[in-house]
Design an enzyme around this catalytic site. Structure first.
Site, PDB file in Angstrom:
ATOM      1  N   ARG A   1       0.869  -1.331  -0.149  1.00  0.00           N
ATOM      2  CA  ARG A   1      -0.315  -0.209  -0.102  1.00  0.00           C
ATOM      3  C   ARG A   1       0.723   1.211   0.470  1.00  0.00           C
ATOM      4  O   ARG A   1       1.767   1.155   0.855  1.00  0.00           O
ATOM      5  CB  ARG A   1      -0.199  -0.172   1.575  1.00  0.00           C
ATOM      6  CG  ARG A   1      -2.226   1.176   0.902  1.00  0.00           C
ATOM      7  CD  ARG A   1      -2.668   0.949   2.283  1.00  0.00           C
ATOM      8  NE  ARG A   1      -1.885   1.786   3.605  1.00  0.00           N
ATOM      9  CZ  ARG A   1      -2.413   2.496   4.597  1.00  0.00           C
ATOM     10  NH1 ARG A   1      -3.683   2.255   5.545  1.00  0.00           N
ATOM     11  NH2 ARG A   1      -1.580   3.912   5.219  1.00  0.00           N
TER      12      ARG A   1
ATOM     13  N   TYR B   1      -3.449  11.555   6.275  1.00  0.00           N
ATOM     14  CA  TYR B   1      -3.089  10.104   7.128  1.00  0.00           C
ATOM     15  C   TYR B   1      -2.082   9.226   6.266  1.00  0.00           C
ATOM     16  O   TYR B   1      -2.375   8.938   4.758  1.00  0.00           O
ATOM     17  CB  TYR B   1      -4.624   9.764   6.671  1.00  0.00           C
ATOM     18  CG  TYR B   1      -5.189   8.112   7.002  1.00  0.00           C
ATOM     19  CD1 TYR B   1      -5.002   7.692   8.099  1.00  0.00           C
ATOM     20  CD2 TYR B   1      -4.502   7.296   5.854  1.00  0.00           C
ATOM     21  CE1 TYR B   1      -4.284   6.055   7.798  1.00  0.00           C
ATOM     22  CE2 TYR B   1      -4.844   5.531   5.634  1.00  0.00           C
ATOM     23  CZ  TYR B   1      -4.439   5.443   7.030  1.00  0.00           C
ATOM     24  OH  TYR B   1      -4.736   4.024   6.786  1.00  0.00           O
TER      25      TYR B   1
ATOM     26  N   ASP C   1      -5.580   3.877  -0.048  1.00  0.00           N
ATOM     27  CA  ASP C   1      -6.275   4.162   1.074  1.00  0.00           C
ATOM     28  C   ASP C   1      -6.930   5.493   0.651  1.00  0.00           C
ATOM     29  O   ASP C   1      -5.359   6.246   0.999  1.00  0.00           O
ATOM     30  CB  ASP C   1      -5.894   3.641   2.404  1.00  0.00           C
ATOM     31  CG  ASP C   1      -6.599   3.740   3.326  1.00  0.00           C
ATOM     32  OD1 ASP C   1      -7.377   4.300   3.183  1.00  0.00           O
ATOM     33  OD2 ASP C   1      -7.110   3.144   4.677  1.00  0.00           O
TER      34      ASP C   1
ATOM     35  N   HIS D   1      -9.335   6.434   2.594  1.00  0.00           N
ATOM     36  CA  HIS D   1      -9.420   6.628   3.869  1.00  0.00           C
ATOM     37  C   HIS D   1     -10.486   7.472   4.042  1.00  0.00           C
ATOM     38  O   HIS D   1     -10.687   8.826   4.865  1.00  0.00           O
ATOM     39  CB  HIS D   1      -8.477   7.313   4.664  1.00  0.00           C
ATOM     40  CG  HIS D   1      -7.969   6.931   6.499  1.00  0.00           C
ATOM     41  ND1 HIS D   1      -8.308   7.477   7.934  1.00  0.00           N
ATOM     42  CD2 HIS D   1      -8.211   5.652   6.750  1.00  0.00           C
ATOM     43  CE1 HIS D   1      -8.334   6.608   8.502  1.00  0.00           C
ATOM     44  NE2 HIS D   1      -7.765   5.436   8.146  1.00  0.00           N
TER      45      HIS D   1
ATOM     46  N   GLU E   1      -9.068   1.594  -1.430  1.00  0.00           N
ATOM     47  CA  GLU E   1      -9.753   1.318  -0.479  1.00  0.00           C
ATOM     48  C   GLU E   1     -10.592   2.468   0.490  1.00  0.00           C
ATOM     49  O   GLU E   1     -10.126   4.029  -0.514  1.00  0.00           O
ATOM     50  CB  GLU E   1      -8.892   0.501   0.484  1.00  0.00           C
ATOM     51  CG  GLU E   1      -9.302   0.215   2.023  1.00  0.00           C
ATOM     52  CD  GLU E   1      -7.903   0.555   3.132  1.00  0.00           C
ATOM     53  OE1 GLU E   1      -7.011  -0.064   2.411  1.00  0.00           O
ATOM     54  OE2 GLU E   1      -7.858   0.172   3.854  1.00  0.00           O
TER      55      GLU E   1
ATOM     56  N   GLU F   1     -13.319  -1.700   7.067  1.00  0.00           N
ATOM     57  CA  GLU F   1     -12.666  -1.552   7.852  1.00  0.00           C
ATOM     58  C   GLU F   1     -13.586  -1.111   9.068  1.00  0.00           C
ATOM     59  O   GLU F   1     -13.248  -1.864  10.180  1.00  0.00           O
ATOM     60  CB  GLU F   1     -11.320  -1.074   8.136  1.00  0.00           C
ATOM     61  CG  GLU F   1     -11.507   0.438   8.140  1.00  0.00           C
ATOM     62  CD  GLU F   1      -9.902   0.564   7.789  1.00  0.00           C
ATOM     63  OE1 GLU F   1      -8.686   0.342   6.745  1.00  0.00           O
ATOM     64  OE2 GLU F   1      -9.650   2.167   8.565  1.00  0.00           O
TER      65      GLU F   1
ATOM     66  N   ARG G   1     -13.439  -5.706   3.199  1.00  0.00           N
ATOM     67  CA  ARG G   1     -12.583  -5.425   4.122  1.00  0.00           C
ATOM     68  C   ARG G   1     -12.326  -5.448   5.942  1.00  0.00           C
ATOM     69  O   ARG G   1     -11.966  -5.457   6.869  1.00  0.00           O
ATOM     70  CB  ARG G   1     -11.602  -3.708   4.692  1.00  0.00           C
ATOM     71  CG  ARG G   1     -11.455  -4.657   3.539  1.00  0.00           C
ATOM     72  CD  ARG G   1     -10.354  -2.779   2.650  1.00  0.00           C
ATOM     73  NE  ARG G   1      -9.379  -1.916   4.350  1.00  0.00           N
ATOM     74  CZ  ARG G   1      -8.775  -2.300   4.802  1.00  0.00           C
ATOM     75  NH1 ARG G   1      -7.934  -3.963   4.288  1.00  0.00           N
ATOM     76  NH2 ARG G   1      -8.280  -2.129   5.683  1.00  0.00           N
TER      77      ARG G   1
ATOM     78  N   GLU H   1      -3.958  -7.252   5.502  1.00  0.00           N
ATOM     79  CA  GLU H   1      -3.539  -6.356   5.390  1.00  0.00           C
ATOM     80  C   GLU H   1      -2.829  -6.791   6.850  1.00  0.00           C
ATOM     81  O   GLU H   1      -2.583  -7.392   7.270  1.00  0.00           O
ATOM     82  CB  GLU H   1      -4.811  -4.446   5.859  1.00  0.00           C
ATOM     83  CG  GLU H   1      -3.716  -3.864   6.687  1.00  0.00           C
ATOM     84  CD  GLU H   1      -4.567  -2.648   6.990  1.00  0.00           C
ATOM     85  OE1 GLU H   1      -5.343  -2.665   7.155  1.00  0.00           O
ATOM     86  OE2 GLU H   1      -3.901  -1.579   6.889  1.00  0.00           O
TER      87      GLU H   1
ATOM     88  N   TRP I   1     -11.298  12.429   9.320  1.00  0.00           N
ATOM     89  CA  TRP I   1     -10.151  11.427   8.981  1.00  0.00           C
ATOM     90  C   TRP I   1      -9.889  10.289   8.544  1.00  0.00           C
ATOM     91  O   TRP I   1     -10.522   9.230   8.267  1.00  0.00           O
ATOM     92  CB  TRP I   1      -9.542  11.810  10.807  1.00  0.00           C
ATOM     93  CG  TRP I   1      -8.222  11.330  10.917  1.00  0.00           C
ATOM     94  CD1 TRP I   1      -7.687  11.905  10.470  1.00  0.00           C
ATOM     95  CD2 TRP I   1      -7.530   9.670  10.917  1.00  0.00           C
ATOM     96  NE1 TRP I   1      -6.119  11.078  10.906  1.00  0.00           N
ATOM     97  CE2 TRP I   1      -6.518  10.109  10.972  1.00  0.00           C
ATOM     98  CE3 TRP I   1      -8.694   9.009  11.440  1.00  0.00           C
ATOM     99  CZ2 TRP I   1      -5.483   8.558  10.863  1.00  0.00           C
ATOM    100  CZ3 TRP I   1      -8.110   7.433  11.963  1.00  0.00           C
ATOM    101  CH2 TRP I   1      -6.057   7.682  11.424  1.00  0.00           C
TER     102      TRP I   1
HETATM  103  O1  EZ4 Z   1      -6.860   4.346  10.599  1.00  0.00           O
HETATM  104  O2  EZ4 Z   1      -6.774   2.040  12.235  1.00  0.00           O
HETATM  105  O3  EZ4 Z   1      -6.115   0.214   6.362  1.00  0.00           O
HETATM  106  N1  EZ4 Z   1      -5.936   0.833   7.889  1.00  0.00           N
HETATM  107  C1  EZ4 Z   1      -6.630   1.909   8.336  1.00  0.00           C
HETATM  108  C2  EZ4 Z   1      -6.075   1.776   9.682  1.00  0.00           C
HETATM  109  C3  EZ4 Z   1      -6.579   3.045  10.084  1.00  0.00           C
HETATM  110  C4  EZ4 Z   1      -6.401   2.115  11.435  1.00  0.00           C
HETATM  111  C5  EZ4 Z   1      -7.317   2.999  12.650  1.00  0.00           C
HETATM  112  O4  EZ4 Z   1      -7.258   2.953  14.429  1.00  0.00           O
HETATM  113  O5  EZ4 Z   1      -7.018   2.820   7.836  1.00  0.00           O
HETATM  114  O6  EZ4 Z   1      -4.422   2.900   9.261  1.00  0.00           O
HETATM  115 CO    CO Z   2      -8.146   1.539   5.873  1.00  0.00          CO
END
Ligand code: EZ4
Ligand code: CO
Length: 402
Positions: A147, A159, A210, A212, A236, A262, A283, A339, A402
């Site tokens: 990643r 992030y 990702d 996020h 992702e 996730e 996920r 992951e 976030w």
């Molecule tokens: O931000 O697990 O794909 N992984 C992620 C992680 C999440 C953290 C949050 O607790 O997005 O880094």
């Molecule tokens: Co993630």
């Protein structure tokens, strides 16, 4: 086989973990992970104050009945706190059942479907050049799937970009830090990152990214389209996924594979995403979505619709979750990828385990159970340290995802 005791252990060997240990009258015990990053004590209380009193005296072999008892019996269903507490109990009970059977957990689930579990690691850099170096480092460590995240020009922090290359931990302060976000700066930057990575590393390596949860469906559609030439393994969390039908719009525009889930806690969070074939990888993970018992249902639904698993495996998923997930990954027919963010040496010492990394793959062990324990004496030397995940604002001060 009666449950005689259940104990919640909170420790912080580098980061916070909440662990449940269930004991039985046959001398067998099981271990479950109950960690919910940044909200740890909500699960501690849910277990200690509400579930454990109803658990003592039950037959540890009746995993399904205990699961239903706490799911239906709560009246208040689903949600991250309740489903994490339930997952911890479920993991510990599967551990006990597999130990009682004298088998590694994957054997109880149906046996081995593969020799090894493909994992991806996290390569992070403050700019494209640093991310290229980080990817090269992961290639040297043997990773076949990586990643890639990079800082965005004009944004002080974002992030996925950390001080340390191997041990990224976003819950990094005793009150939430704040970062700034600009969607336009981000969207202009990411295609340049992946163009450079393909240029440097060719087509062999699997590349993942990702977002996020930071785009709208049409913005995600644009990004997916612009990344098509670079053949991502997946994109992702392109959007916050409360709006499942939002993915239809992304799907109409791009063939970039999509991964999400996730933060989901149940099958109802992804039912439409899966059954309408709006995603490619699910996920959800053992600890945050009701344990092995519930993940099996999600994976079975996903299998019908050509959706593969790609479980969350960041550092806040304790070695107990990682070990359990690896047994699941070794068995599940529609496995995609796992992951894998490395835990620190301190964490590994507190949670002795028998899984191993070799050349881009993880291998679960053959010890009866899920193969992960907790050293309680050592855990006691690492008391809880309050830690929050960051929050994120737009440049004009608006609170954002976030
Ligand atoms: O931000 O697990 O794909 N992984 C992620 C992680 C999440 C953290 C949050 O607790 O997005 O880094
Ligand atoms: Co993630």
């Amino acid at each position: 086989m009666k449950i005689t005791a259940a104990r919640v252990i909170v420790c912080s060997p580098g980061r916070n973990f909440v662990t449940l240990k269930i004991e039985t009258d046959q001398g067998l015990y099981g271990v479950g992970d109950a960690t919910l990053n940044g909200r740890e004590f909500s699960v501690v209380s849910y277990l200690n104050d509400h579930l454990i009193p109803c658990l003592i005296g039950r037959d540890a072999r009746q995993i399904e009945d205990i699961w239903q008892y706490f799911y239906r019996g709560a009246y208040w269903r689903r949600g991250p706190v309740g489903m994490t507490a339930l997952a911890a109990i479920d993991m510990a009970l599967w551990d006990i059942k597999a130990k009682a059977a004298g088998m590694p957990l994957y054997q109880l689930l149906g046996g081995r479907s593969r020799d090894k579990v493909l994992v991806y690691g996290h390569a992070n850099g403050k700019d494209i050049a640093e991310t290229v170096d980080a990817v090269a480092h992961y290639r040297d460590l043997g990773y076949q799937a990586i990643r890639a995240q990079s800082g965005v020009p004009g944004l002080a922090s974002t992030y996925g970009v950390s001080k340390d290359t191997l041990f990224y931990e976003p819950a990094d302060a005793d009150l939430p830090t704040e970062s700034l976000w600009s969607t336009s700066k981000y969207l202009n930057h990411v295609p340049k990152l992946f163009a450079e990575l393909r240029q440097q590393f060719g087509d062999e390596v699997h590349l993942l990214h990702d977002v996020h949860h930071r785009l709208t469906p049409i913005e995600a559609a644009r990004l997916g389209k612009e990344l098509e030439p670079f053949k991502l393994f997946w994109l992702e969390d392109a959007v916050p996924a409360e709006l499942q039908e939002g993915f239809r719009l992304i799907r109409q525009h791009t063939t970039t594979p999509l991964a999400v889930g996730e933060v989901f806690s149940s099958i109802h969070d992804c039912q439409h995403l899966i059954s309408e074939q709006l995603i490619d990888y699910i996920r959800t993970t053992i600890v945050h979505a009701g344990g092995v018992t519930h993940l099996r249902r999600i994976a079975a639904l996903a299998e019908l619709y050509h959706v593969k698993t790609g479980f969350h495996g960041a550092t806040d998923l304790s070695p107990v979750t990682m070990g359990t997930a690896l047994h699941f990954d070794t068995w599940v027919p529609n496995f995609g990828i796992q992951e894998y963010m490395r835990h620190t040496a301190q964490t590994d010492e507190v949670f002795p385990h028998d899984y191993q990394f070799k050349q881009g793959f993880l291998y679960c062990g053959e010890t009866p159970g899920h193969g992960v324990d907790i050293n309680e004496k050592l855990a006691a030397q690492y008391p809880y340290q309050r830690a929050y995940l960051p929050v994120n604002r737009l440049e004009d001060g608006t609170l954002f995802n976030w």
